[in-house]
Structures are given as structure tokens and as C-alpha cells.
Enzyme design. Structure first.
Site, PDB file in Angstrom:
ATOM      1  N   ASP A 278       9.112   1.639   1.394  1.00 47.76           N
ATOM      2  CA  ASP A 278       8.667   0.474   2.181  1.00 47.76           C
ATOM      3  C   ASP A 278       7.356   0.692   2.928  1.00 47.76           C
ATOM      4  O   ASP A 278       6.958   1.812   3.229  1.00 47.76           O
ATOM      5  CB  ASP A 278       9.760   0.035   3.177  1.00 47.76           C
ATOM      6  CG  ASP A 278      10.206   1.162   4.102  1.00 47.76           C
ATOM      7  OD1 ASP A 278      10.233   2.334   3.673  1.00 47.76           O
ATOM      8  OD2 ASP A 278      10.545   0.875   5.264  1.00 47.76           O
TER       9      ASP A 278
ATOM     10  N   GLU B 167      12.971   2.616   5.003  1.00 43.42           N
ATOM     11  CA  GLU B 167      13.073   3.730   5.963  1.00 43.42           C
ATOM     12  C   GLU B 167      12.705   3.249   7.351  1.00 43.42           C
ATOM     13  O   GLU B 167      13.206   3.751   8.350  1.00 43.42           O
ATOM     14  CB  GLU B 167      12.148   4.883   5.540  1.00 43.42           C
ATOM     15  CG  GLU B 167      12.361   6.183   6.314  1.00 43.42           C
ATOM     16  CD  GLU B 167      11.859   6.136   7.744  1.00 43.42           C
ATOM     17  OE1 GLU B 167      12.568   6.627   8.648  1.00 43.42           O
ATOM     18  OE2 GLU B 167      10.762   5.599   7.979  1.00 43.42           O
TER      19      GLU B 167
HETATM   20 ZN   LIG Z   1       6.945   5.467   9.515  1.00 42.80          ZN
HETATM   21 ZN   LIG Z   2       7.606   7.449   7.062  1.00 47.44          ZN
END
Ligand SMILES: [Zn+2]
Ligand SMILES: [Zn+2]
Length: 397
Positions: free
Chosen positions: A84, A142
Site C-alpha cells: 500500500d 500496512e
Molecule cells: Zn509507513
Molecule cells: Zn512502511
């Protein structure tokens, strides 16, 4: 093993340009957390081009694929990349600038994804030369709670087959390109968010005796809660409590009814994390009550702390030393930021290491999560081969 290392190095060299091209493609087309649809499709196509059969749609956009060597059930090692990007407007110019307004790969997850694809290609080419199975994990989100890793684990990514260990890497803009950082044991922090509302009784600032001043109460709470750090915390146990928001929306002569505080609680011990939160809540509520007001103390739980399994990390570090040379291995400090790789580290032996991406001569010095973040792409000539070697060394031990 020496021959195999040479083989990996030559395969890594051969494909370096395509790894960099993949990273540029991802960097140009970033997607936000849980929206990595095109990224996942790209990863799936790349994996299929290698003859692998990715399992798609895990936790939304996550993927898993297996590379089976000889005797595939002997041992399974997991390798993870996050996919991401962040809601940041890229300030860099150049051939691979983000083409998506307001979205940028400012944490290097494009590097992690391109690198793991490169690792997959190398390992797939030498799968008749190792025993065991490599489990490739490409995860969403994440950067966003509850973390793609936690959802991937809930959907069974650490089962069938269960990896004996997990490895992940992260770009490091503070470490010169060509160097790799390791740390055994506690490495990154758990992250919990605190939302506190202190309620008093507002009114004319000239008549404090007729009011309950929530600003004074909230000020006491902010000061008092730091005693959790200074008096209750075991000195060997790192922790940070920071309040970044303190809103008392009165004026010079008006005391407001309530004050809102927002803060973050970070530590590196799950028991202490819970104990600290309980103590804070009790202290804030008790203090507000003693001063005639009240307090609503809300906690939003984030990621656990990230622990690098000591023996695994020692082995991985020693394999990295063989591959990179001892002069290119550096020690990492504790880092009180959060990282959802921590969820894996709570379930299986894990090692999270840093890939140096800084190059002062080229002006590549910006931190992650900034609009000018970039990496020295020489790091992509190193990372896939290195991770291949680390995985093979771990399978062989
Ligand atoms: Zn980050
Ligand atoms: Zn990262």
C-alpha cells in the site's frame, strides 16, 4: 553453498533492470491501503508469468504463492512484502512520479513489492537446488488499522502450510545504500491511540469558583500520566506517551465545558502495554473526579510490538554477512514507530531487517512519509538476491 551464492548474485544482476522497472511501475501507480486492486493484479500476473499459482483475494487484495523446492514439506519459510501507498502528494519530479493525485509510495512499499517479485523470480529459477518451500506473502494495508497483516493471519496465511519463520524487509532512508540493518529482540513499538474527553463546567473566566475548569484538569492529567513512564515503568522497558492534540475551545474570558486530548501509547512488551493503559485510564478518571469533573478515556488498539526472534535473527544476520560482507551489516536502534509485520512476529519466529536506501551524494535523504521521499534504486540490485540467499540459508539450516 558458495556456488549457489554466486548463482544468486548473477541472477540478481541479470534481472536488476526489470526489478527497477517494476518498482517504477508501482511507484507511478500507487494505491491506498485496502485498495491495492491494480497492484494485486500486477503482482498476480508477474507470479503467473513465473509459472506460479497465486492464491488471490486474501484480506481483500492480499496474495500468497508457494515456490516448492525438492522435498517441499521439509521446511517452509515465509517472505512478506506490503503493497500500500499513503495519502501524500508527491513533491518529487521525474520519470516515475506518482500519477495518482494525492497518493504516493512514500514508505517504500513499492520497493518491497518489486523486490519480493524479484526474489520470487530468482528462487523459482533455482528451486531444484534447495529443499523446502518458500511462501510468498503480498499483503495489503500496512499503513492502516487494523493492518493487512492481522487480517491475512485471520484468513489463515500462517497455516496450510505453516511457515516455521517469517522474514520481511523495510527501506531505511537513514542507512546508506549497500548496507543492511539488524536488531535482535524488541525492535519496533506497539501503537495504541488515546482519545480523552475531560468534562467540567464552563462559564465566565472571572468566576472560577462557580465553574469546574476542564483545562486545569486536563493539564494535570497530561502531566500526571507522564508518571506512568517515570515511576511505574521498569527502566529496561521502553515506552513513549505523547499527546499531540489538546483542544480547549474557549476564549480569554470563557472557560469551555470540555477539553479533548489525543495521544499515542507505544511500548515493547504486551503485558506492560495493557498494564500501562489500565493505569492511565484509572489515573485520568480518578484525577478528573477528584477535581470535580469527569473523564471519558477511550483506547483504540493498534499493532503489537515487533520482536525479532533472537536466534533466527542471528542466523539471518550471519547469512547476510556472508552475502554482503561484514562491513555492510549495521546494528539498528530501537524505533518507537509501529509496523504491522509485528503481527507475524507474535505468531511465528520472525526477522524484520532494514535495507539501506540513502544516498547523500544523489540528495536522497528524505524520511519515509514525506512528500520528497525516494530511494537509491541501487538498493533494488541488492535486495532480491539478498532475500533469496537469506531464505535459502534458513531452509538449509
Ligand atoms: Zn509507513
Ligand atoms: Zn512502511
Amino acid at each position: 553453498m558458495f556456488d549457489l551464492q554466486q548463482k544468486i548474485k548473477s541472477l540478481a544482476k541479470e534481472q536488476a533492470a526489470s526489478v527497477i522497472a517494476n518498482r517504477r511501475h508501482l511507484h507511478t501507480n500507487p494505491e491506498l491501503s485496502f485498495e491495492e486492486f491494480k497492484t494485486a493484479q500486477f503482482v498476480a500476473e508477474e507470479l503467473r508469468a513465473l509459472g506460479l499459482t497465486p492464491q488471490e483475494g486474501i484480506a481483500g487484495t492480499g496474495l500468497v504463492a508457494l515456490i516448492e523446492g525438492k522435498n517441499p514439506g521439509k521446511k517452509i519459510v515465509g517472505l512478506r512484502a506490503d503493497m500500500d501507498a499513503l495519502p501524500i502528494v508527491e513533491a518529487n519530479d521525474g520519470p516515475y512520479k506518482s500519477q495518482v493525485p494525492g497518493v504516493m509510495h512514500a514508505c517504500g512499499h513499492d520497493v518491497h513489492t518489486a523486490s519480493l517479485l524479484g526474489t520470487a523470480r530468482i528462487l523459482n529459477q533455482i528451486k531444484d537446488q534447495f529443499e523446502g518451500t518458500i511462501k510468498l506473502v503480498f499483503q495489503p494495508a500496512e499503513e492502516k488499522a487494523p493492518g493487512g497483516a492481522s487480517l491475512m493471519i485471520k484468513e489463515g496465511v500462517l497455516e496450510n502450510p505453516r511457515p516455521i519463520s517469517m522474514m520481511g524487509q523495510h527501506v531505511a532512508p537513514n542507512i546508506p545504500v549497500g548496507k543492511i540493518g539488524f536488531r535482535e529482540g524488541m525492535y519496533m513499538a506497539s501503537t495504541d491511540e488515546l482519545y480523552v474527553t475531560v468534562i467540567g463546567k464552563g462559564g465566565h473566566a472571572a468566576a472560577p469558583d462557580q465553574l469546574i475548569d476542564p483545562i486545569l484538569i486536563a493539564s494535570h492529567i497530561v502531566v500526571a500520566l507522564q508518571q506512568i513512564i517515570s515511576r511505574y515503568r521498569k527502566p529496561s522497558n521502553p515506552a513513549v506517551l505523547s499527546f499531540g492534540r489538546f483542544i480547549a475551545d474557549g476564549v480569554t474570558n470563557v472557560i469551555p465545558n470540555e477539553v479533548t486530548l489525543q495521544g499515542t501509547w507505544r511500548c515493547m512488551d504486551e503485558q506492560w502495554r495493557e498494564d500501562g493503559l489500565k493505569k492511565m485510564k484509572k489515573m485520568a478518571e480518578g484525577m478528573a473526579e477528584a477535581m470535580g469533573g469527569s473523564c471519558v478515556f477511550e483506547i483504540v488498539k493498534g499493532y503489537p510490538f515487533l520482536k525479532n526472534h533472537p536466534e533466527l535473527t542471528r542466523r539471518v544476520r550471519s547469512a547476510a554477512t556472508e552475502y554482503m560482507g561484514v562491513e555492510n551489516i549495521v546494528d539498528l536502534d530501537l524505533w518507537m514507530a509501529g509496523e504491522d509485520f509485528a503481527f507475524y512476529s507474535q505468531v511465528v519466529d520472525s526477522c524484520f531487517y532494514r535495507l539501506g536506501t540513502r544516498n547523500e551524494a544523489k540528495g536522497i535523504i528524505s524520511g519515509v512519509h514525506t512528500p520528497t521521499f525516494d530511494v537509491d534504486e541501487t538498493s533494488l540490485e541488492i535486495a532480491p538476491g539478498l532475500m533469496s540467499w537469506l531464505a535459502i540459508a534458513e531452509l538449509a539450516c
